[in-house]
Design a protein around this motif. Structure first.
Motif, mmCIF file in Angstrom:
data_model
loop_
_atom_site.group_PDB
_atom_site.id
_atom_site.type_symbol
_atom_site.label_atom_id
_atom_site.label_comp_id
_atom_site.label_asym_id
_atom_site.label_seq_id
_atom_site.Cartn_x
_atom_site.Cartn_y
_atom_site.Cartn_z
ATOM 1 N N VAL A 149 51.501 29.023 24.659
ATOM 2 C CA VAL A 149 51.539 29.933 23.514
ATOM 3 C C VAL A 149 50.814 31.248 23.791
ATOM 4 C CG1 VAL A 149 51.772 28.095 21.827
ATOM 5 C CG2 VAL A 149 49.487 28.867 22.472
ATOM 6 N N LEU A 150 49.964 31.289 24.815
ATOM 7 C CA LEU A 150 49.144 32.484 25.015
ATOM 8 C C LEU A 150 48.789 32.645 26.489
ATOM 9 C CD1 LEU A 150 47.337 34.753 23.712
ATOM 10 C CD2 LEU A 150 45.503 33.067 23.703
ATOM 11 N N LEU A 151 48.988 33.840 26.998
ATOM 12 C CA LEU A 151 48.564 34.197 28.349
ATOM 13 C C LEU A 151 47.556 35.333 28.239
ATOM 14 C CD1 LEU A 151 48.824 34.098 31.464
ATOM 15 C CD2 LEU A 151 50.713 35.745 31.240
ATOM 16 N N GLU A 152 46.369 35.117 28.823
ATOM 17 C CA GLU A 152 45.305 36.125 28.782
ATOM 18 C C GLU A 152 45.031 36.642 30.191
ATOM 19 O OE1 GLU A 152 41.949 34.782 25.902
ATOM 20 O OE2 GLU A 152 42.902 32.969 26.699
ATOM 21 N N GLU A 153 44.922 37.938 30.305
ATOM 22 C CA GLU A 153 44.501 38.582 31.542
ATOM 23 C C GLU A 153 43.201 39.319 31.246
ATOM 24 O OE1 GLU A 153 47.844 40.963 32.655
ATOM 25 O OE2 GLU A 153 49.061 39.221 33.209
ATOM 26 N N LEU A 154 42.136 38.937 31.946
ATOM 27 C CA LEU A 154 40.779 39.343 31.587
ATOM 28 C C LEU A 154 40.160 40.188 32.693
ATOM 29 C CD1 LEU A 154 39.700 35.767 30.461
ATOM 30 C CD2 LEU A 154 40.708 37.543 29.030
ATOM 31 N N PHE A 155 39.419 41.234 32.275
ATOM 32 C CA PHE A 155 38.736 42.136 33.202
ATOM 33 C C PHE A 155 37.304 42.311 32.707
ATOM 34 C CE2 PHE A 155 43.208 43.031 32.990
ATOM 35 C CZ PHE A 155 43.609 43.210 34.300
ATOM 36 N N LEU A 156 36.327 42.018 33.578
ATOM 37 C CA LEU A 156 34.922 42.058 33.183
ATOM 38 C C LEU A 156 34.141 42.983 34.102
ATOM 39 C CD1 LEU A 156 36.069 38.844 33.038
ATOM 40 C CD2 LEU A 156 33.962 38.634 31.748
ATOM 41 N N GLY A 207 43.446 30.183 38.590
ATOM 42 C CA GLY A 207 42.676 30.645 39.730
ATOM 43 C C GLY A 207 41.248 30.980 39.332
ATOM 44 N N ASN A 208 40.445 31.336 40.312
ATOM 45 C CA ASN A 208 39.035 31.639 40.088
ATOM 46 C C ASN A 208 38.826 33.118 39.801
ATOM 47 O OD1 ASN A 208 38.276 28.938 40.685
ATOM 48 N ND2 ASN A 208 38.377 29.391 42.883
ATOM 49 N N ALA A 209 37.703 33.417 39.160
ATOM 50 C CA ALA A 209 37.346 34.815 38.930
ATOM 51 C C ALA A 209 37.134 35.494 40.275
ATOM 52 C CB ALA A 209 36.080 34.903 38.082
ATOM 53 N N ALA A 210 37.669 36.696 40.418
ATOM 54 C CA ALA A 210 37.549 37.419 41.686
ATOM 55 C C ALA A 210 37.217 38.875 41.411
ATOM 56 C CB ALA A 210 38.855 37.320 42.470
ATOM 57 N N LEU A 211 36.318 39.423 42.222
ATOM 58 C CA LEU A 211 35.945 40.828 42.100
ATOM 59 C C LEU A 211 36.957 41.647 42.889
ATOM 60 C CD1 LEU A 211 33.851 42.804 40.967
ATOM 61 C CD2 LEU A 211 32.550 42.519 43.091
ATOM 62 N N GLN A 212 37.729 42.454 42.181
ATOM 63 C CA GLN A 212 38.804 43.208 42.802
ATOM 64 C C GLN A 212 38.869 44.612 42.216
ATOM 65 O OE1 GLN A 212 42.312 40.913 41.930
ATOM 66 N NE2 GLN A 212 41.888 39.358 43.473
ATOM 67 N N THR A 213 39.465 45.511 42.977
ATOM 68 C CA THR A 213 39.728 46.850 42.462
ATOM 69 C C THR A 213 40.977 46.804 41.594
ATOM 70 O OG1 THR A 213 38.737 47.894 44.409
ATOM 71 C CG2 THR A 213 40.222 49.241 43.066
ATOM 72 N N VAL A 214 40.844 47.282 40.376
ATOM 73 C CA VAL A 214 41.959 47.236 39.434
ATOM 74 C C VAL A 214 42.973 48.304 39.805
ATOM 75 C CG1 VAL A 214 42.617 47.432 37.004
ATOM 76 C CG2 VAL A 214 40.430 46.378 37.629
ATOM 77 N N ALA A 215 44.225 47.902 39.869
ATOM 78 C CA ALA A 215 45.292 48.826 40.243
ATOM 79 C C ALA A 215 45.408 49.946 39.213
ATOM 80 C CB ALA A 215 46.613 48.070 40.356
ATOM 81 N N GLY A 216 46.055 51.029 39.621
ATOM 82 C CA GLY A 216 46.193 52.189 38.754
ATOM 83 C C GLY A 216 47.020 51.900 37.517
ATOM 84 N N ASP A 217 46.381 51.562 36.444
ATOM 85 C CA ASP A 217 47.016 51.226 35.173
ATOM 86 C C ASP A 217 46.340 52.081 34.106
ATOM 87 O OD1 ASP A 217 47.851 50.180 32.769
ATOM 88 O OD2 ASP A 217 47.500 48.092 33.313
ATOM 89 N N ASN A 266 44.419 50.492 31.250
ATOM 90 C CA ASN A 266 43.281 49.635 31.560
ATOM 91 C C ASN A 266 42.062 50.512 31.850
ATOM 92 O OD1 ASN A 266 41.387 47.842 32.699
ATOM 93 N ND2 ASN A 266 43.005 46.553 33.536
ATOM 94 N N PRO A 267 40.980 50.384 31.078
ATOM 95 C CA PRO A 267 39.798 51.235 31.301
ATOM 96 C C PRO A 267 39.118 50.996 32.646
ATOM 97 C CG PRO A 267 39.310 49.511 29.706
ATOM 98 C CD PRO A 267 40.784 49.469 29.945
ATOM 99 N N PHE A 268 39.429 49.880 33.304
ATOM 100 C CA PHE A 268 38.842 49.593 34.615
ATOM 101 C C PHE A 268 39.700 50.121 35.767
ATOM 102 C CE2 PHE A 268 36.845 46.257 31.998
ATOM 103 C CZ PHE A 268 35.516 46.462 32.333
ATOM 104 N N ALA A 269 40.781 50.802 35.474
ATOM 105 C CA ALA A 269 41.692 51.269 36.525
ATOM 106 C C ALA A 269 40.950 52.076 37.577
ATOM 107 C CB ALA A 269 42.808 52.101 35.904
ATOM 108 N N GLY A 270 41.177 51.711 38.850
ATOM 109 C CA GLY A 270 40.538 52.406 39.963
ATOM 110 C C GLY A 270 39.126 51.953 40.249
ATOM 111 N N ARG A 271 38.598 51.011 39.460
ATOM 112 C CA ARG A 271 37.234 50.514 39.664
ATOM 113 C C ARG A 271 37.269 49.015 39.927
ATOM 114 N NH1 ARG A 271 33.723 50.703 35.250
ATOM 115 N NH2 ARG A 271 35.372 50.957 33.692
ATOM 116 N N GLN A 272 36.166 48.502 40.437
ATOM 117 C CA GLN A 272 36.072 47.061 40.644
ATOM 118 C C GLN A 272 35.705 46.362 39.342
ATOM 119 O OE1 GLN A 272 33.510 46.023 44.002
ATOM 120 N NE2 GLN A 272 35.368 45.700 45.183
#
Length: 243
Positions: A139-146, A105-115, A118-124
Motif C-alpha cells: 500500500v505504501l512505498l517510502e523513499e527516505l533521505f536523512l 536494503g540497508n541505509a547507505a550514505l550516497q550522493t543524491v542524484a540531480g533532482d 529533492n533538497p539533498f540533490a548534489g549532496r550526500q
C-alpha cells in the motif's frame, strides 16, 4: 423521483441518490441494496439505466456485485493519517492495523542524484527505502533521505522493524520541530510499479515531506507513494504530534 427534464443523465441522478443513501447510512456497509428490478420500478426507469448507475458506483468502490446474491454496499476503506510527524508506522499502529513494513536494503550514505525537487540533490545523505504491505497487497512505498551530519552513523544501526522517529529520538536525540508537505498525483517507473504491484499508468498519491529539527532545517526528506484503492490517506490539521 428522478427528473427526466434535467440536463444530468438519469443514471447519474440515480447514482447520486444511492451514494447519498450510503453516506447517510440508509444503506449500511455490508447491506444489500434493492435489486435492479426494484430500483427500476421505484424510479420509473429502465433496467439498463439502473445497471449503468450501479456500474458507476462499483467503479468508485461504493458497491460490489456478488454473483447470485445481489449488489452490496462496500465496507468503507480504512482511513490512515500518514502525515503526522510521529511517523508512518505509528499511523498504522494507532489504527490497530496489522501492517508489515520492511526495508529494501540497508541505509547507505550516497550522493543524491540531480533532482530539483529533492533538497539533498548534489549532496550526500543517508538513503533507504521501505515498503509497507497489508494483508493482501503493498500500500505504501517510502523513499527516505536523512542528513549526513545529523544522522551520522545511521548505516551502522539495525533498523529492521524500528520506527525511524524512535531511532531519531533515542539514538540521535532529534525530534522534528516542524515541516512541510506537498501532495500531487504521480505515475511510477517500472521498478517502483513492480514493488507496489500496479501498472505504470496507474495514478498514485505522492507526498513529499520535508522535516526540520532544532539543530538544522531540512534534515529529513521523504517521498511516499500511496495506493488509494484500499486505504484513504488523510491529514490531521493542527499542531505537530511526536511519537
Amino acid at each position: 423521483m428522478l427528473n427526466p427534464q434535467a440536463p444530468t443523465p438519469l443514471y447519474y441522478q440515480l447514482a447520486e441518490k444511492l451514494a447519498a443513501g450510503i453516506r447517510a447510512g440508509t444503506y449500511a456497509p455490508g447491506s444489500r441494496i434493492p435489486s435492479e428490478h426494484q430500483l427500476a420500478a421505484s424510479y420509473g426507469i429502465g433496467r439498463p439505466t439502473v445497471r449503468q448507475a450501479i456500474d458507476s458506483l462499483v467503479r468508485k468502490g461504493l458497491l460490489s456485485r456478488r454473483r447470485g446474491s445481489g449488489t452490496f454496499v462496500c465496507e468503507p476503506p480504512q482511513e490512515i493519517d500518514l502525515f503526522s510527524l510521529d511517523g508512518t508506522s505509528a499511523s498504522f499502529r494507532k489504527k490497530g492495523l496489522a501492517m508489515d513494513s520492511r526495508l529494501l536494503g540497508n541505509a547507505a550514505l550516497q550522493t543524491v542524484a540531480g533532482d530539483t525537487r529533492n533538497p539533498f540533490a548534489g549532496r550526500q545523505a543517508y538513503q533507504l527505502s521501505r515498503l509497507t504491505r497489508g494483508e493482501k497487497m503493498p500500500v505504501l512505498l517510502e523513499e527516505l533521505f536523512l542528513d549526513a551530519e545529523l544522522f551520522a552513523g545511521l548505516d551502522r544501526l539495525d533498523l529492521t522493524g524500528q520506527s525511524l522517529s524512535t531511532v531519531a529520538a533515542e539514538h540521535f536525540y532529534l525530534r522534528p520541530s516542524g515541516g512541510r508537505q506537498n501532495f500531487r498525483i504521480s505515475y511510477l517507473d517500472d521498478k517502483r510499479a513492480r514493488l507496489l504491484e500496479v501498472a505504470t499508468d496507474t495514478p498514485l498519491l505522492l507526498v513529499e515531506r520535508l522535516l526540520h529539527f532544532p539543530q538544522k532545517e531540512g534534515g529529513f526528506f521523504s517521498r511516499l507513494y500511496c495506493r488509494t484503492d484500499q486505504f484513504v490517506f488523510s491529514q490531521t490539521l493542527g499542531g505537530f504530534n511526536h511519537e
